[in-house]
Design a protein around this motif. Sequence first.
Motif, mmCIF file in Angstrom:
data_model
loop_
_atom_site.group_PDB
_atom_site.id
_atom_site.type_symbol
_atom_site.label_atom_id
_atom_site.label_comp_id
_atom_site.label_asym_id
_atom_site.label_seq_id
_atom_site.Cartn_x
_atom_site.Cartn_y
_atom_site.Cartn_z
ATOM 1 N N UNK A 116 0.811 -1.208 0.000
ATOM 2 C CA UNK A 116 0.000 0.000 0.000
ATOM 3 C C UNK A 116 0.846 1.260 0.000
ATOM 4 N N UNK A 117 2.040 1.201 0.586
ATOM 5 C CA UNK A 117 2.954 2.347 0.564
ATOM 6 C C UNK A 117 3.364 2.650 -0.870
ATOM 7 N N UNK A 118 3.661 1.598 -1.637
ATOM 8 C CA UNK A 118 4.035 1.795 -3.036
ATOM 9 C C UNK A 118 2.879 2.396 -3.825
ATOM 10 N N UNK A 119 1.661 1.914 -3.558
ATOM 11 C CA UNK A 119 0.498 2.448 -4.263
ATOM 12 C C UNK A 119 0.290 3.919 -3.945
ATOM 13 N N UNK A 120 0.481 4.296 -2.673
ATOM 14 C CA UNK A 120 0.349 5.700 -2.291
ATOM 15 C C UNK A 120 1.442 6.555 -2.928
ATOM 16 N N UNK A 121 2.660 6.023 -3.015
ATOM 17 C CA UNK A 121 3.736 6.747 -3.688
ATOM 18 C C UNK A 121 3.394 6.984 -5.157
ATOM 19 N N UNK A 159 -1.412 -3.513 -16.336
ATOM 20 C CA UNK A 159 -0.884 -4.844 -16.669
ATOM 21 C C UNK A 159 -0.545 -5.606 -15.397
ATOM 22 N N UNK A 160 0.125 -4.962 -14.457
ATOM 23 C CA UNK A 160 0.451 -5.624 -13.194
ATOM 24 C C UNK A 160 -0.788 -6.036 -12.429
ATOM 25 N N UNK A 173 3.216 -6.475 -7.160
ATOM 26 C CA UNK A 173 4.306 -5.968 -6.327
ATOM 27 C C UNK A 173 5.406 -5.353 -7.199
ATOM 28 N N UNK A 174 5.804 -6.108 -8.225
ATOM 29 C CA UNK A 174 6.856 -5.609 -9.123
ATOM 30 C C UNK A 174 6.392 -4.338 -9.827
ATOM 31 N N UNK A 175 5.157 -4.347 -10.313
ATOM 32 C CA UNK A 175 4.646 -3.201 -11.064
ATOM 33 C C UNK A 175 4.595 -1.945 -10.200
ATOM 34 N N UNK A 176 4.048 -2.049 -8.997
ATOM 35 C CA UNK A 176 3.870 -0.857 -8.172
ATOM 36 C C UNK A 176 5.190 -0.322 -7.624
ATOM 37 N N UNK A 177 6.080 -1.214 -7.169
ATOM 38 C CA UNK A 177 7.349 -0.708 -6.648
ATOM 39 C C UNK A 177 8.207 -0.127 -7.761
ATOM 40 N N UNK A 178 8.204 -0.766 -8.933
ATOM 41 C CA UNK A 178 8.941 -0.223 -10.073
ATOM 42 C C UNK A 178 8.377 1.135 -10.478
ATOM 43 N N UNK A 179 7.055 1.208 -10.522
ATOM 44 C CA UNK A 179 6.401 2.449 -10.923
ATOM 45 C C UNK A 179 6.603 3.551 -9.882
#
Length: 225
Positions: A116-121, A159-160, A173-179
């Motif tokens: 969720x932290x990655x999504x908020x970022x 896509x993720x 996980x890969x998609x959001x942290x990469x993004x």
Amino acid sequence: MLNVFARVQVNRVTEPVGRWLVARGVSPDVVTVVGTVGSVAAALWFLPRNGLFVGAVVVTLFVLLDLVDGAMARARGYSTPFGAVLDSTCDRVADGALFAGLTWWCLGAGEERVLGVAALLCLVSGQLVSYIKARAEGAGLSADGGLVERAERLIVALVGTGLHGLGVPYALHVALWLLAAASVWTVGQRIVAVYRSAQEAQAGPVPPGPVPPGSVPPPDPAQNP
């Protein structure tokens, strides 16, 4: 970046659709609003309820309408300032709803609080990327380019999300942290671009240098009316 490379191929699909809708009296603004309402509703309905694959597909279909409204304006032969502001505003609303829906899923049905932290970022930095450009252009500066723009953000996120909904492990996980990392990097890129643009604007035109000894100075227009 994808906007530059894929624009010609995408236009081959959207231009005929845009001409067909304009010929039937449909306004580009209507298509913009319909696409935004549909994508927001899909993101906030399907994603928090664990419908990641269906949500990704439906959001994608409505997001594609954002390409059609531009084709409609070109087919009509003109665009309006209101339409441009409406389109930009609706883009921000749709993007915010997508990442808000993913954050909601992470903190709820997905039980992925760290993700969720990655999504908020992604949510905050994506809005900042667009805001920096708009604010810079309002000040007469330039802030174009960057590692990830709207097209890249939507493609990676959708896509993720869709792959994770199909059971592909760690796809989201890969998609959001990469993004998230790429979006924060893009914010920095645009701030640097604005700084350089401001420095160039302050420098102004280069003043002429002194006349070398022995050379003939240019005539004074005031002496030759």
